[in-house]
Enzyme design. Sequence first.
Site, PDB file in Angstrom:
ATOM      1  N   ASP A 193      46.677  20.337  46.055  1.00 33.45           N
ATOM      2  CA  ASP A 193      46.655  21.738  46.481  1.00 33.45           C
ATOM      3  C   ASP A 193      45.732  21.874  47.713  1.00 33.45           C
ATOM      4  OD1 ASP A 193      46.311  24.451  46.799  1.00 33.45           O
ATOM      5  OD2 ASP A 193      45.049  24.680  45.028  1.00 33.45           O
ATOM      6  N   ASN A 252      48.487  23.673  40.736  1.00 31.49           N
ATOM      7  CA  ASN A 252      48.170  24.689  41.731  1.00 31.49           C
ATOM      8  C   ASN A 252      47.091  25.638  41.232  1.00 31.49           C
ATOM      9  OD1 ASN A 252      48.564  26.015  44.221  1.00 31.49           O
ATOM     10  ND2 ASN A 252      50.751  25.568  44.095  1.00 31.49           N
ATOM     11  N   CYS A 253      46.540  26.412  42.146  1.00 34.17           N
ATOM     12  CA  CYS A 253      45.453  27.356  41.874  1.00 34.17           C
ATOM     13  C   CYS A 253      45.740  28.213  40.654  1.00 34.17           C
ATOM     14  CB  CYS A 253      45.251  28.266  43.089  1.00 34.17           C
ATOM     15  SG  CYS A 253      44.165  29.675  42.784  1.00 34.17           S
ATOM     16  N   PRO A 254      44.846  28.410  39.713  1.00 35.13           N
ATOM     17  CA  PRO A 254      43.468  27.923  39.712  1.00 35.13           C
ATOM     18  C   PRO A 254      43.270  26.689  38.820  1.00 35.13           C
ATOM     19  CG  PRO A 254      43.663  29.612  38.044  1.00 35.13           C
ATOM     20  CD  PRO A 254      45.058  29.352  38.583  1.00 35.13           C
ATOM     21  N   LEU A 255      44.378  26.008  38.471  1.00 28.75           N
ATOM     22  CA  LEU A 255      44.264  24.928  37.478  1.00 28.75           C
ATOM     23  C   LEU A 255      43.316  23.787  37.856  1.00 28.75           C
ATOM     24  CD1 LEU A 255      47.903  24.771  36.069  1.00 28.75           C
ATOM     25  CD2 LEU A 255      45.860  25.680  34.969  1.00 28.75           C
TER      26      LEU A 255
END
Lengths: 199, 75
Positions: free
Chosen positions: B40, B13-16
């Site tokens: 995502d 999920n953000c920001p991965l």
Amino acid sequence: MSAEIEALINQKLDELLPQKLDALLQERAESKTPKMTIICTKGTLDWGYPPFILASTAAALGWDVTLFFTFYGLQLVKKDISDLKVSPLGNPGMPMKMPFGPDWFKSINWNIPNVVQGNIPGFEAMATSLMKQTIANNGVASLAELRELSQEAGVKFVVCQMTVELFGFDHADFIDGMDYVGAASFLPEAQTAEVNLFI
Amino acid sequence: MNFDKELDARGLNCPLPILRAKKALGEMTSGQTLRIIATDPGSVKDFAAFAKQTGNELLSSAENNKEFEFYIKRK
């Protein structure tokens, strides 16, 4: 004759300079590396996320980033941040949902009044462990991981020396690579940044 | 579409996804293409913005079966 030439030159310059200046300013704006500073003032598990998410992402976009840790934000640069907690107490915006069980069970919002939460021993610890489980279930990075990614990406960490002393911390409590500064060092940094946030 | 490297960002999920993509692109050479698979839904707009800001070209962005596929050419 020379007065005429001078008038002519002045007229020409008045015409050309604004255009030239606009072009130069635009060129400069396009070539400048964007810059962001964030003042980090919160020391809970939930509020630790926004600074590190924004810092690591901005660095990935090629921005120059400085994080300024002060007051409770100092918790975010301690060597071990695995003990940061989240509290639903005094936070009516926080849903209380279970990160396990069947879907119908997970979708229930356990609307427990604050006055009850405040009187149950261990409520904060329970909320924290539920939050950590929810974070892991959703593929969200751990706070320590995001902090590490920020550091690797070249985000500058600066720490407010005044609050370090105020709260009785020692530089040895914090991770390496910190700069210990005061407001007078932070403000000139912020002055040249397009994005300045306070979290 | 041909690609030189692949990044599996499913479940992240953000920001991965963006951070991993940035890292992967950093290990590639100019002109090479990175394929990214993500789940995502926010990544669709995020990769478009990432490409625009960093100058790496987003060659394609597609969705199938709740998975998102991106091709980014390194600047």
